[in-house]
Motif scaffolding. Structure first.
Motif, PDB file in Angstrom:
ATOM      1  N   GLU A 113     -18.724 -35.934  19.550  1.00  0.00           N
ATOM      2  CA  GLU A 113     -17.485 -35.238  19.175  1.00  0.00           C
ATOM      3  C   GLU A 113     -17.654 -33.727  19.270  1.00  0.00           C
ATOM      4  OE1 GLU A 113     -14.658 -34.661  15.224  1.00  0.00           O
ATOM      5  OE2 GLU A 113     -15.586 -36.614  15.587  1.00  0.00           O
ATOM      6  N   LYS A 157     -17.727 -32.627  22.820  1.00  0.00           N
ATOM      7  CA  LYS A 157     -16.380 -32.658  23.388  1.00  0.00           C
ATOM      8  C   LYS A 157     -15.607 -31.407  22.969  1.00  0.00           C
ATOM      9  CE  LYS A 157     -12.385 -35.730  23.952  1.00  0.00           C
ATOM     10  NZ  LYS A 157     -11.771 -37.040  23.588  1.00  0.00           N
ATOM     11  N   CYS A 158     -15.851 -30.946  21.756  1.00  0.00           N
ATOM     12  CA  CYS A 158     -15.227 -29.696  21.302  1.00  0.00           C
ATOM     13  C   CYS A 158     -15.697 -28.519  22.158  1.00  0.00           C
ATOM     14  CB  CYS A 158     -15.564 -29.435  19.842  1.00  0.00           C
ATOM     15  SG  CYS A 158     -14.842 -30.598  18.673  1.00  0.00           S
ATOM     16  N   ALA A 213     -16.629 -28.701  25.196  1.00  0.00           N
ATOM     17  CA  ALA A 213     -16.019 -28.864  26.519  1.00  0.00           C
ATOM     18  C   ALA A 213     -14.574 -28.394  26.533  1.00  0.00           C
ATOM     19  CB  ALA A 213     -16.113 -30.324  26.956  1.00  0.00           C
ATOM     20  N   TRP A 255     -13.072 -32.404  16.346  1.00  0.00           N
ATOM     21  CA  TRP A 255     -12.267 -32.492  17.558  1.00  0.00           C
ATOM     22  C   TRP A 255     -10.805 -32.174  17.296  1.00  0.00           C
ATOM     23  CZ3 TRP A 255     -11.685 -31.959  22.379  1.00  0.00           C
ATOM     24  CH2 TRP A 255     -10.648 -32.553  23.086  1.00  0.00           C
ATOM     25  N   ARG A 265      -9.233 -29.021  19.432  1.00  0.00           N
ATOM     26  CA  ARG A 265      -8.270 -29.270  20.501  1.00  0.00           C
ATOM     27  C   ARG A 265      -6.956 -28.524  20.257  1.00  0.00           C
ATOM     28  NH1 ARG A 265      -6.588 -35.646  19.619  1.00  0.00           N
ATOM     29  NH2 ARG A 265      -4.833 -35.298  18.210  1.00  0.00           N
ATOM     30  N   ARG A 278      -7.734 -42.640  25.313  1.00  0.00           N
ATOM     31  CA  ARG A 278      -8.514 -41.498  24.846  1.00  0.00           C
ATOM     32  C   ARG A 278      -7.723 -40.218  25.075  1.00  0.00           C
ATOM     33  NH1 ARG A 278      -9.816 -43.650  29.564  1.00  0.00           N
ATOM     34  NH2 ARG A 278     -10.106 -42.333  31.417  1.00  0.00           N
ATOM     35  N   ASP A 294      -7.944 -36.324  26.586  1.00  0.00           N
ATOM     36  CA  ASP A 294      -8.712 -35.602  27.602  1.00  0.00           C
ATOM     37  C   ASP A 294      -8.053 -34.251  27.807  1.00  0.00           C
ATOM     38  OD1 ASP A 294      -9.380 -34.659  30.395  1.00  0.00           O
ATOM     39  OD2 ASP A 294     -10.588 -36.481  30.376  1.00  0.00           O
TER      40      ASP A 294
END
Length: 454
Positions: free
Chosen positions: A83, A86-87, A89, A135, A139, A418, A420
Motif C-alpha cells: 500500500e 502504491k502511494c 507510485a 492509500w 490518492r 482495483r 489505478d
C-alpha cells in the motif's frame, strides 16, 4: 473525546491522543490557507519535485508504516508495504503527468482566441477512512497538491498514528510545512472546518452515513464534494468462465484486508451450469489463504479492524441466515484471540432480503444462482450501490460488451477490481459521486475557466 489507537490483535489501547481544541484546529486551517497563497504560484516543476521527494520518503519508510498499519487496524505487513509503495507510485504518477493534465486546452471557433484554463482554488478537506489509511489519503493528496491546492486531513478516529505518520512523511520531504496538515479531530468538528472560507471543497471516502452528513453540510455551504462511499460489488461468473481462476481471484478479493474493502467482490452471481463447481472451488481457495498475525510476512487475512466491527458483521450473518441463507462455510467468529472473522460463504439467501442489500464489510461471500446470462446481469444491477464489479467468461469480446451493461463506476473482465492512477475511480447511486485519479481526479478541485479574446 480522545482518539484511541487500539491493537485489533489484543484489544489493547496502545496510544491515546487528545482531540484538538477548536482553536488549535482553526490555527492549522489558517496556516494551510496561508500556505496556499504561496503554493498556488509555485509552478508545476516545484510541485512535482516535492511529490517525487515524498515518494522517496514513502519508499524508505515503507516497512515502518506497514507495521503501524498492522498494529493499528490489522492489515498484514506485506499488504501494508504494498500500500505504501502504491502511494509512492501515485505521487510519481502526478509528478510526471500532472502538468500535462492541467495544460490549458485551446478551443477553436470562439472569438479570435479561446482556451480552457485549470486553476487552483484553495484548501481541500479530506475526510478519510481507516481501511486503506495511507492509500486513500495519498490518492487524494497527490493530484490535489499537484494542481496547486493545499489540503487538510481529518482521518478516521481509530488510526491517529497512521494520520500522524503521513504528516511526518510530508515534513520529511521537500513540501513546505503548511501545504498539508493532519487535524487530530473527531467528526463533530468537520462542520466547523467547512465554515472556513479557505476550504473550497471536501473529498470523503467512507460509509453512506458519513457521506450523507458531510455532503449535506458541504451543500449547505455551497462547497463541492467528491464522495466515494460503500459498495456491494457483483462478481458475475458465466457458464464458460475459467472457474478455477475465477474462484482464486474471488477468494482473494473477498478476503484480503479481512474483507474490509469497498471494491471487494461481495455478491457472487454464478450461472447454474457452473454453480456447484464454483462454490466448491471458492471454499477451497479461501482455505488456502493464511489467517494470522498481521506482523507475519505470509499472513493474508489479519484481524478485522476492531472487535466492534466484527460483532456488527456477525449480526449481519445471523440476519442473513434468519432470512433463509445457508451458511456453508465459516460464520462463527474465531475464539483464538484477535478480532478475526473466518472466510464465510452463504448460499441461497433471498436476493431481495433487506440484509442482502446491505454492504458486508468483512470476509463474507453471498452466492446467488443465475439461470442464464441475462438474469445474471439483471441481478448484478439490482442493487442500491454502484462502485465496481467483474465479469468472468472465456469470450472476452462478450465480456467487454457485458461490462458496459453493468451499472457501476468500474468493471473488470476476468480480473480483480482495483484502483489505478491511470483510470478514474468512483461510484454511482449510493456508492457516491465524483471521481478520483487519472485526469478526471486532478480536475475535480480546480476552476475550469473559459478564457476568450474577441
Amino acid at each position: 473525546m480522545p482518539l484511541l489507537s487500539t491493537n485489533p490483535m489484543t484489544g489493547e489501547v496502545t496510544n491515546t491522543f487528545e482531540e484538538w481544541t477548536p482553536d488549535r484546529t482553526a490555527a492549522a486551517v489558517r496556516s494551510v490557507a496561508e500556505g496556499y497563497a504561496v503554493w498556488k504560484d509555485a509552478g508545476f516543476a516545484r510541485r512535482a519535485e516535492s511529490l517525487v521527494s515524498l515518494a522517496g520518503v514513502l519508499r524508505r519508510r515503507a516497512d515502518e508504516f506497514a507495521e503501524i498499519m498492522a498494529g493499528e487496524m490489522g492489515k498484514p505487513v506485506s499488504y501494508g508495504r504494498a500500500e505504501v509503495l502504491k502511494c509512492a507510485a501515485v505521487c510519481e504518477h502526478y509528478a510526471e503527468r500532472g502538468e500535462a493534465m492541467l495544460t490549458p486546452e485551446p478551443v477553436s471557433g470562439c472569438g479570435r482566441e479561446a482556451f480552457v484554463d485549470f486553476a487552483p482554488m484553495g484548501t481541500v478537506l479530506a475526510v478519510m477512512p481507516w481501511n486503506f489509511p495511507f492509500w486513500q489519503v495519498l490518492r487524494v493528496a497527490a493530484p490535489t497538491l499537484m494542481a496547486g491546492n493545499t489540503l487538510v486531513l481529518k482521518h478516521a478516529s481509530n488510526v491517529p498514528r497512521c494520520a500522524l505518520a503521513i504528516e511526518s512523511a510530508f515534513r520529511e520531504s521537500s513540501f513546505p510545512d503548511n501545504v498539508f496538515r493532519t487535524l487530530l479531530i473527531g467528526a463533530r468538528q468537520v462542520e466547523s472546518v467547512l465554515d472556513f472560507d479557505s476550504i473550497i471543497g471536501v473529498s470523503l471516502t467512507g460509509s453512506e452515513g458519513a457521506g450523507s452528513k458531510v455532503a449535506a453540510a458541504a451543500g449547505a455551504r455551497l462547497k463541492k464534494c467528491v464522495m466515494e462511499l460503500g459498495g456491494s460489488d457483483p462478481f458475475v461468473v458465466l457458464a464458460d468462465a475459467d472457474v478455477r481462476k475465477a474462484a482464486g481471484v474471488g477468494a482473494l478479493s473477498r478476503c484480503a484486508n479481512a474483507g474490509q474493502t469497498c471494491i471487494a467482490a461481495k455478491r457472487f452471481i454464478v450461472h447454474d451450469a457452473v454453480y456447484d463447481e464454483f462454490v466448491e472451488a471458492l471454499g477451497a481457495e479461501m482455505d488456502a489463504l493464511k489467517m494470522g498475525d498481521p506482523m507475519a510476512e505470509d499472513t493474508v487475512i489479519g484481524p478485522m479492524s476492531s472487535f466492534g466491527l466484527r460483532a456488527d458483521l456477525q449480526s449481519q450473518v445471523e440476519r442473513c441466515a434468519a432470512a433463509g441463507g445457508k451458511i456453508v462455510k465459516g460464520g462463527i467468529p474465531s475464539d483464538s484471540g484477535g478480532a478475526f472473522y473466518p472466510p464465510t460463504i452463504i448460499e441461497g439467501a433471498p436476493f431481495d432480503a433487506p440484509v442482502c442489500r446491505e454492504e458486508f464489510f468483512g470476509p463474507v461471500a453471498l452466492v446467488f444462482r443465475a439461470v442464464d446470462e441475462e438474469s445474471a446481469i439483471a441481478m448484478a444491477n439490482d442493487t442500491p450501490f454502484g462502485l465496481g464489479g467483474s465479469v468472468w467468461t472465456r469470450d472476452e469480446a462478450r465480456g467487454m460488451a457485458l461490462a458496459r451493461r453493468i451499472e457501476a463506476g468500474a468493471v473488470v473482465v476476468n480480473g480483480l477490481v482495483r484502483s489505478d492512477p491511470l483510470m478514474p475511480f468512483g461510484g454511482i447511486r449510493r456508492s457516491g459521486f465524483g471521481r478520483e485519479l487519472s485526469h478526471f481526479g486532478i480536475r475535480e478541485f480546480v476552476n475550469i475557466k473559459s478564457v476568450i479574446r474577441d
